[in-house]
Design an enzyme around this catalytic site. Structure first.
Site, mmCIF file in Angstrom:
data_model
loop_
_atom_site.group_PDB
_atom_site.id
_atom_site.type_symbol
_atom_site.label_atom_id
_atom_site.label_comp_id
_atom_site.label_asym_id
_atom_site.label_seq_id
_atom_site.Cartn_x
_atom_site.Cartn_y
_atom_site.Cartn_z
ATOM 1 N N ASP A 442 -37.081 -18.969 -38.633
ATOM 2 C CA ASP A 442 -37.447 -18.494 -37.305
ATOM 3 C C ASP A 442 -37.298 -16.980 -37.250
ATOM 4 O OD1 ASP A 442 -38.417 -19.008 -34.774
ATOM 5 O OD2 ASP A 442 -36.842 -20.444 -34.281
ATOM 6 N N GLU A 445 -39.704 -11.050 -36.163
ATOM 7 C CA GLU A 445 -40.535 -10.079 -35.446
ATOM 8 C C GLU A 445 -39.726 -8.818 -35.123
ATOM 9 O OE1 GLU A 445 -41.520 -14.329 -34.327
ATOM 10 O OE2 GLU A 445 -39.733 -13.057 -34.097
ATOM 11 N N ASP A 507 -52.894 -19.824 -21.055
ATOM 12 C CA ASP A 507 -51.647 -19.066 -21.017
ATOM 13 C C ASP A 507 -50.597 -19.744 -21.893
ATOM 14 O OD1 ASP A 507 -51.657 -21.224 -19.280
ATOM 15 O OD2 ASP A 507 -50.306 -20.275 -17.830
#
Length: 702
Positions: A442, A445, A507
Site C-alpha cells: 500500500d 505516493e 466520482d
C-alpha cells in the site's frame, strides 16, 4: 561524465537524451566517443559497462535526431502576444494553441492566474527554443533567463477529445467537466485528496486529433486543468509551469527549464503507439498467472481492521463451501503487533503458522498487507533510526515523520540501498517464519512523503519516490501488488486501482471503473488489478468524526452485481464483500462470472500479456483502438475491448435493464444470441437483465 546523468535518469533513455540536449558540451564529448566506437564496440560497452553504454547509445540516437526535421509538427510563436500555435502545413490549420507566461518564485496557484498581483513580471524574459524529435515530434524548451522567475505554458485542449494524465477521483473517458487547481504534478492518494492527480500517473496526454504531449522527468512541473464555462463558449486548458514545490514556496530561485514534447500523426492510435514506444519502458515479464485467472479474496472491505485468526479461517471455509476458486487470500490491515512490524499479533492470531498451514491445505495461498511506514511506537522504527533507514529531515539528523491514515511514523528511504535491503530482508524473513507467499503493498505516493526531507534538493520530480518504491518491492516476486505507478511500467507486477467508493457515479464509483482501467492502460500499465468488487464500503456517516476507513457499510445489491460483472472481463478479479452476504441469486451470478473470467477472459488476457511485453500495449483497450477516426468510438466511456477480440458493454447505471451498445466497423458475433452483426452502428435498447453483460466477438476487422 556519465555518473551524474545516470544518478538522475537511471535507465530512462529519453531522460538521458534530454539531459544531453541541455548540455551541448557533453554532446560533443559523446560524439567523439561514438566516432571512436564501431557499432560492435558500443554493443560490447553496453554489455560490460551498462551505465556508460546507456549514455553512449542515447547520445548516438540524439545526434541522429539533431539531423531530422519534424515534418508533422511546426510551431509559430508570436513574441509580442506570447501566443503559440502548432500546425503541420500552415499556421491557419493549427491543431493546438496556447500561450506562454511567467511568474515569480514563491507565488501560489491563484496568484499565478491573476495578472493584477505582484506575481507577474513586468518584463518578459523567457526564451523559447525548439528542435525536432524524429519526424513526428518537436521538443519545445522554455528557459527563464533570470533567477526567481518560472516559465510555463497553457494549452487550449478544446480542439479534440483528450485522454491520459493520471488516475483521478472524478474519472471520465475522455476528459469531461474536469477542473483541477494548480498543484505539483506528483502521485497522490486520491481518496483524501480528491482534487489532486492520482496514484498512477504519467506526464502524457493524448488527443483524438492525433496530438500527444509528453514532459520528461528532468523538468519539474506544476500543473492545472481548467475548464472555463463562459456565457458564449466553453474551453479547456492544460497548464504546465516549470517548477516544483520548492520553487513555488520560494526556497529555490534557480531558473528551471521546462521541456515539452509535442507529437502529431494522422490519428490517435498511431500517435499513441509512437509515443509509448519512445517514452515508456515496457514490462519485463508478467505477474503470477494464477492471479490473472482466479479471484483474490481480501479481508479489507468486509472486515476492515476487525480481523483475527478465527475470522480469516471462517472466511476461507465459506469461500470453499460456496464453490468458489481462489488465487490467494489476502490478510489486510491490523494483523501485526505494531504498524511497521512484519509479524502477527498474538492476541488476534495466537497460532499464525498453524493458520497459514491450514489455509494452504485448503488450497489457498496467503498474502499480507504492507506499507512503507513504521509508527513511532514500533520496535522497527527504533531499529530503522539506528540504521538510518527512514527518510530524514533536510539536515539528515532525524527521521522526517509523516502522518498517514493509521498514525505517525517514519517512511522507508527508497534511495538508501541498505534501507531497501533491510526492508526486503525482513519481509523475506516473514515468509520463511510464517509461510506467507507474498504481499499487498500500500501507499508509495508523494502524499505520504514528508515535504522537507534529505532528497528534496536532489529530486527535480518528487514522484521519484513512487518509482523507487515500486522498484524496491518488485524484488519480492511476481505475486505482489502495488497501488501506485510512475515510470514503473517495466516491473512485472499488478498495479491496483486506488480505493473505490461503493456508489454508482463517476466520482470514484462504478461509472469511473472503466475510465480508470482505460486510463491506466494507455499510461503503459497493462497489468491492472481492479479494486474490490462493490467498492470499499466506507460508511462516512457512521464514522462520526472518527477514521472512516474503519467503518463498513454493505454495498447496494444491484451495485455489487453490476460491479462483479464488469470485473469479470478485466485482467483480474478481487472480492472482499462476498456474494452470500446477499442471497442465492447473487451467489449464482457470481459463480457464473467467475467461470466466464477463468474460461473465456483469462486466455485472451494471458495472450495479450505476452504482447504487452513486446509492445507496451494495454490488455484492456478503448473502442478507438479498433476505429481511431470514429467519433462514437472516441467518445465511448462505458465499453471496452479485451485485446482486439472481445467487446464488452457492461451496465453501470442503476436500475437499467436496457442499454445502447456501439459496435465499431467490422463483423461481430453476439456472444449471447450467436447472431452475426455488422458494426459501425448502434444497437439501441439492447436488453440487459440483471445477470447479463452484452459481449461481442470480432470476426472481421474493417
Amino acid at each position: 561524465i556519465c555518473y551524474p546523468l545516470i544518478q538522475v535518469c537511471q535507465t530512462d533513455i529519453f531522460c538521458i537524451r534530454t539531459c544531453l540536449l541541455q548540455r551541448p558540451y557533453l554532446l560533443r564529448v559523446f560524439s567523439l566517443l561514438i566516432t571512436f566506437y564501431s557499432s560492435r564496440g558500443i554493443e560490447m560497452e553496453r554489455r560490460w559497462f551498462p551505465l556508460f553504454g546507456r549514455v553512449v547509445a542515447s547520445s548516438s540516437l540524439l545526434l541522429l535526431v539533431y539531423g531530422v526535421t519534424s515534418e508533422n509538427v511546426q510551431l509559430k510563436y508570436d513574441e509580442n502576444s506570447r501566443q503559440v500555435s502548432f500546425y503541420s502545413a500552415t499556421p491557419d490549420d493549427a491543431w493546438l494553441y496556447g500561450h506562454v507566461f511567467e511568474t515569480y518564485a514563491g507565488c501560489q496557484g491563484q496568484d499565478i492566474d491573476t495578472a493584477a498581483t505582484n506575481c507577474i513580471p513586468e518584463v518578459f524574459s523567457t526564451t523559447l527554443n525548439t528542435n525536432a524529435y524524429k519526424t513526428d515530434c518537436m521538443n519545445v524548451n522554455l528557459s527563464p533567463s533570470k533567477p526567481g522567475i518560472h516559465a510555463g505554458v497553457c494549452l487550449d485542449v478544446g480542439l479534440g477529445l483528450w485522454y491520459g494524465g493520471s488516475e483521478l477521483q472524478y474519472q471520465r473517458w475522455p476528459y469531461r467537466d474536469l477542473t483541477l487547481p494548480w498543484q505539483p504534478y506528483v502521485s497522490n492518494d486520491i481518496v483524501p485528496l480528491n482534487m489532486s492527480v492520482g496514484n498512477v500517473l504519467e506526464r502524457y496526454w493524448l488527443s483524438s486529433k492525433g496530438v500527444g504531449i509528453f514532459i520528461p522527468e528532468t523538468s519539474p512541473v506544476y500543473f492545472k486543468h481548467l475548464r472555463k464555462n463562459n456565457d458564449t463558449n466553453i474551453s479547456d486548458e492544460l497548464c504546465f509551469l516549470g517548477a516544483n514545490d520548492l520553487n513555488i514556496r520560494g526556497f529555490v530561485n534557480k531558473p528551471v527549464t521546462l521541456d515539452i514534447l509535442v507529437c502529431k500523426t494522422e490519428n490517435i492510435l498511431l500517435t499513441h503507439k509512437l509515443m509509448t514506444s519512445e517514452f515508456f519502458p515496457r514490462p519485463v515479464g508478467q505477474p503470477d498467472a494464477r492471479m490473472f485467472k482466479s479471484p483474490i479474496w481480501s479481508t479489507w472491505a468486509k472486515f476492515k481492521v476487525d480481523i483475527d485468526q478465527e475470522k480469516v479461517l471462517t472466511y476461507a471455509e465459506e469461500i470453499i463451501e460456496h464453490g468458489f476458486s481462489n488465487s490467494q487470500i489476502e490478510i489486510d490491515d491490523m494483523f501485526s503487533t505494531h504498524y511497521g512490524e512484519f509479524d502477527f499479533s498474538p492476541a488476534k492470531f495466537p497460532k499464525p503458522e498453524h493458520m497459514v498451514a491450514t489455509l494452504k491445505r485448503k488450497g489457498f495461498r496467503v498474502t499480507v498487507w504492507v506499507t512503507p511506514f513504521a509508527n513511532t511506537d514500533s520496535p522497527s522504527f527504533a531499529e530503522g533510526m539506528v540504521g538510518g533507514y527512514w527518510l530524514t529531515d533536510a539536515d539528515g539528523q532525524a527521521p522526517a515523520l509523516v502522518k498517514w491514515w493509521q498514525g505517525i511514523g517514519g517512511t522507508l528511504d527508497v534511495e538508501n540501498e541498505e534501507a531497501v535491503d533491510w526492508f526486503v530482508s525482513r519481509l523475506e524473513q516473514m515468509k520463511r517464519k510464517y509461510g506467507v507467499d507474498s504481499f499487498k503493498f500500500d501507499a508509495g505516493e508523494v502524499t505520504y512523503v514528508p515535504a522537507f526531507q534529505r532528497h528534496m534538493w536532489a529530486w527535480p520530480d518528487p514522484t521519484r519516490y513512487t518509482t523507487k518504491y515500486v522498484q524496491a518491492v518488485a524484488r519480492l516476486g511476481h505475486m505482489i501488488e502495488v497501488r501506485c505507478g510512475y515510470r514503473s511500467q517495466s516491473f512485472p507486477v499488478f498495479v491496483r486501482m486506488g480505493d473505490k467508493e461503493s456508489r454508482w457515479g463517476w466520482d470514484n464509483g462504478l461509472r469511473s471503473l472503466v475510465p480508470t482501467v482505460l486510463t491506466m492502460g494507455i499510461l503503459g500499465y497493462p497489468y491492472i488489478l481492479p479494486d474490490m468488487i462493490g467498492g470499499n464500503g466506507y460508511d462516512y456517516d457512521a464514522a462520526d468524526g472518527t477514521n472512516p476507513f474503519t467503518t463498513t457499510e454493505l454495498p447496494d445489491r444491484e451495485l455489487y452485481i453490476r460491479w462483479l460483472e464488469v470485473t469479470a472481463y478485466l485482467p483480474a478479479m478481487q472480492f472482499s464483500f462476498v456474494p452470500w452476504q446477499y442471497d442465492a441469486e447473487v451467489v449464482r451470478i457470481a459463480r457464473k462470472y467467475v467461470q466466464i473470467h477463468e474460461d473465456v477472459v483469462t486466455p485472451i488476457v494471458l495472450r495479450e500479456a505476452k504482447e504487452a511485453q513486446e509492445t507496451g500495449y494495454p490488455i484492456i483497450r478503448p473502442l478507438w483502438w479498433l476505429a481511431p477516426d470514429d467519433l462514437d468510438a472516441l467518445e465511448c466511456e462505458d465499453e471496452f475491448v479485451v485485446g482486439d477480440l472481445l467487446l464488452v458493454a457492461p451496465v453501470v447505471e442503476c436500475g437499467a435493464r436496457t442499454r445502447n451498445v456501439y459496435l465499431p466497423p467490422g463483423v461481430w458475433e453476439d456472444e449471447g444470441s450467436g447472431e452475426t452483426v455488422q458494426g459501425g452502428l448502434w444497437l439501441r435498447e439492447y436488453s440487459v437483465p440483471l445477470d447479463h453483460v452484452p459481449t461481442f466477438r470480432l470476426i472481421k476487422h474493417v
